[in-house]
Design a protein around this motif. Structure first.
Motif, mmCIF file in Angstrom:
data_model
loop_
_atom_site.group_PDB
_atom_site.id
_atom_site.type_symbol
_atom_site.label_atom_id
_atom_site.label_comp_id
_atom_site.label_asym_id
_atom_site.label_seq_id
_atom_site.Cartn_x
_atom_site.Cartn_y
_atom_site.Cartn_z
ATOM 1 N N GLY A 103 -17.048 10.722 -4.839
ATOM 2 C CA GLY A 103 -16.443 9.700 -3.991
ATOM 3 C C GLY A 103 -16.980 9.739 -2.571
ATOM 4 O O GLY A 103 -16.307 9.359 -1.631
ATOM 5 N N GLY A 104 -18.210 10.213 -2.431
ATOM 6 C CA GLY A 104 -18.827 10.312 -1.112
ATOM 7 C C GLY A 104 -18.342 11.496 -0.294
ATOM 8 O O GLY A 104 -18.698 11.631 0.873
ATOM 9 N N VAL A 105 -17.551 12.370 -0.912
ATOM 10 C CA VAL A 105 -17.007 13.545 -0.202
ATOM 11 C C VAL A 105 -17.750 14.791 -0.681
ATOM 12 O O VAL A 105 -17.831 15.052 -1.884
ATOM 13 C CB VAL A 105 -15.496 13.710 -0.483
ATOM 14 C CG1 VAL A 105 -14.951 14.974 0.155
ATOM 15 C CG2 VAL A 105 -14.735 12.483 0.004
ATOM 16 N N ASP B 166 -9.619 -3.500 1.754
ATOM 17 C CA ASP B 166 -8.419 -2.734 2.025
ATOM 18 C C ASP B 166 -8.357 -1.531 1.078
ATOM 19 O O ASP B 166 -8.682 -1.655 -0.114
ATOM 20 C CB ASP B 166 -7.196 -3.631 1.827
ATOM 21 C CG ASP B 166 -5.931 -2.973 2.327
ATOM 22 O OD1 ASP B 166 -5.580 -3.191 3.497
ATOM 23 O OD2 ASP B 166 -5.317 -2.225 1.534
ATOM 24 N N ILE B 167 -7.941 -0.400 1.584
ATOM 25 C CA ILE B 167 -7.855 0.817 0.781
ATOM 26 C C ILE B 167 -6.919 0.646 -0.416
ATOM 27 O O ILE B 167 -7.072 1.313 -1.436
ATOM 28 C CB ILE B 167 -7.439 2.027 1.653
ATOM 29 C CG1 ILE B 167 -7.693 3.338 0.895
ATOM 30 C CG2 ILE B 167 -5.997 1.888 2.125
ATOM 31 C CD1 ILE B 167 -7.539 4.579 1.744
ATOM 32 N N GLU B 168 -5.978 -0.273 -0.320
ATOM 33 C CA GLU B 168 -5.038 -0.508 -1.419
ATOM 34 C C GLU B 168 -5.727 -1.079 -2.663
ATOM 35 O O GLU B 168 -5.144 -1.085 -3.743
ATOM 36 C CB GLU B 168 -3.911 -1.442 -0.965
ATOM 37 C CG GLU B 168 -3.077 -0.876 0.167
ATOM 38 C CD GLU B 168 -2.463 0.484 -0.144
ATOM 39 O OE1 GLU B 168 -1.913 0.652 -1.253
ATOM 40 O OE2 GLU B 168 -2.534 1.378 0.715
ATOM 41 N N HIS C 56 -8.878 15.718 -1.793
ATOM 42 C CA HIS C 56 -10.011 14.906 -1.346
ATOM 43 C C HIS C 56 -9.871 13.422 -1.682
ATOM 44 O O HIS C 56 -10.694 12.612 -1.261
ATOM 45 C CB HIS C 56 -11.295 15.437 -1.989
ATOM 46 C CG HIS C 56 -11.494 16.901 -1.783
ATOM 47 N ND1 HIS C 56 -11.881 17.441 -0.572
ATOM 48 C CD2 HIS C 56 -11.334 17.944 -2.632
ATOM 49 C CE1 HIS C 56 -11.967 18.753 -0.688
ATOM 50 N NE2 HIS C 56 -11.632 19.084 -1.924
ATOM 51 N N ILE C 57 -8.846 13.065 -2.432
ATOM 52 C CA ILE C 57 -8.750 11.695 -2.940
ATOM 53 C C ILE C 57 -8.584 10.657 -1.833
ATOM 54 O O ILE C 57 -9.237 9.603 -1.879
ATOM 55 C CB ILE C 57 -7.636 11.584 -4.007
ATOM 56 C CG1 ILE C 57 -8.135 12.272 -5.288
ATOM 57 C CG2 ILE C 57 -7.245 10.142 -4.273
ATOM 58 C CD1 ILE C 57 -7.148 12.313 -6.417
ATOM 59 N N LEU C 58 -7.782 10.914 -0.837
ATOM 60 C CA LEU C 58 -7.612 9.932 0.240
ATOM 61 C C LEU C 58 -8.940 9.663 0.940
ATOM 62 O O LEU C 58 -9.294 8.507 1.192
ATOM 63 C CB LEU C 58 -6.555 10.392 1.247
ATOM 64 C CG LEU C 58 -6.308 9.424 2.409
ATOM 65 C CD1 LEU C 58 -5.866 8.050 1.909
ATOM 66 C CD2 LEU C 58 -5.282 10.012 3.367
ATOM 67 N N ARG D 59 -11.097 7.492 -1.269
ATOM 68 C CA ARG D 59 -10.638 6.095 -1.217
ATOM 69 C C ARG D 59 -11.109 5.423 0.073
ATOM 70 O O ARG D 59 -11.563 4.274 0.058
ATOM 71 C CB ARG D 59 -9.112 6.021 -1.327
ATOM 72 C CG ARG D 59 -8.597 6.413 -2.711
ATOM 73 C CD ARG D 59 -7.080 6.403 -2.764
ATOM 74 N NE ARG D 59 -6.586 5.040 -2.605
ATOM 75 C CZ ARG D 59 -5.441 4.737 -1.974
ATOM 76 N NH1 ARG D 59 -4.678 5.688 -1.458
ATOM 77 N NH2 ARG D 59 -5.068 3.484 -1.893
ATOM 78 N N LYS D 60 -10.996 6.134 1.186
ATOM 79 C CA LYS D 60 -11.445 5.591 2.479
ATOM 80 C C LYS D 60 -12.944 5.315 2.461
ATOM 81 O O LYS D 60 -13.401 4.282 2.962
ATOM 82 C CB LYS D 60 -11.106 6.550 3.611
ATOM 83 C CG LYS D 60 -9.633 6.576 3.961
ATOM 84 C CD LYS D 60 -9.354 7.574 5.073
ATOM 85 C CE LYS D 60 -7.877 7.607 5.422
ATOM 86 N NZ LYS D 60 -7.584 8.600 6.493
#
Length: 158
Positions: free
Chosen positions: A21-23, A123-125, A108-110, A113-114
């Protein structure tokens, strides 16, 4: 409205960074691949391409092309998003599941998502990411690899 399903898997090996997720996740193993092997982003891209019957990431970004060696998958996602928009579609939402026995991905999920929301300019939603284990079953459970599934809804621009 169009819906696509994506799947990706990569083997865990030593001497590679673990990027999901890019992290960049601090872990003793990383995912083996021609690019950065980001399974979540690869599954997402395949689901976006599949929604419009545009093939898969291997067709658009072949692992035989040296320009994609170790490339940041978020850069590839930018290109897929541009293609989707050129076809007149926008992201409705996506739901991604990452299966990994270890490391724990919940912290790391938030950030994942960002990262995706920023690249997709949404939107992150609209970005759902969940992590699970396989209860030590199969290659994921034996910590031989990590897999990801994504389902994506695209809608026609007006």
């Amino acid at each position: 409205m169009r819906v696509g399903l994506g799947y990706d898997v990569h083997k865990l090996v030593k001497n590679r960074k673990l990027i999901i997720g890019g992290v960049k996740i601090d872990y003793e193993l990383g995912l083996l691949g021609h690019s950065d092997a980001d399974v979540a982003v690869h599954a997402l891209m395949d689901s976006m391409l599949g929604a419009l019957a545009l093939g898969d990431i291997g067709m658009h970004f072949p692992d035989t092309d040296p320009k994609y060696k170790d490339i940041d998958s978020l850069k590839l996602l930018e290109q897929v998003d541009k293609l989707i928009k050129e076809k007149g579609y926008e992201l409705g939402n996506t739901d991604i599941v990452i299966a990994a026995q270890r490391p724990k991905l919940a912290p790391h999920i938030l950030k994942m998502r960002k990262n995706l929301a920023k690249v997709l300019n949404c939107d992150i939603e609209k970005i759902s990411i969940k992590a699970t284990t396989t209860e030590r079953l199969g290659f994921v459970g034996k910590e031989e690899g990590i897999e990801a599934f994504a389902i994506t809804n695209l809608y026609k621009n007006k």
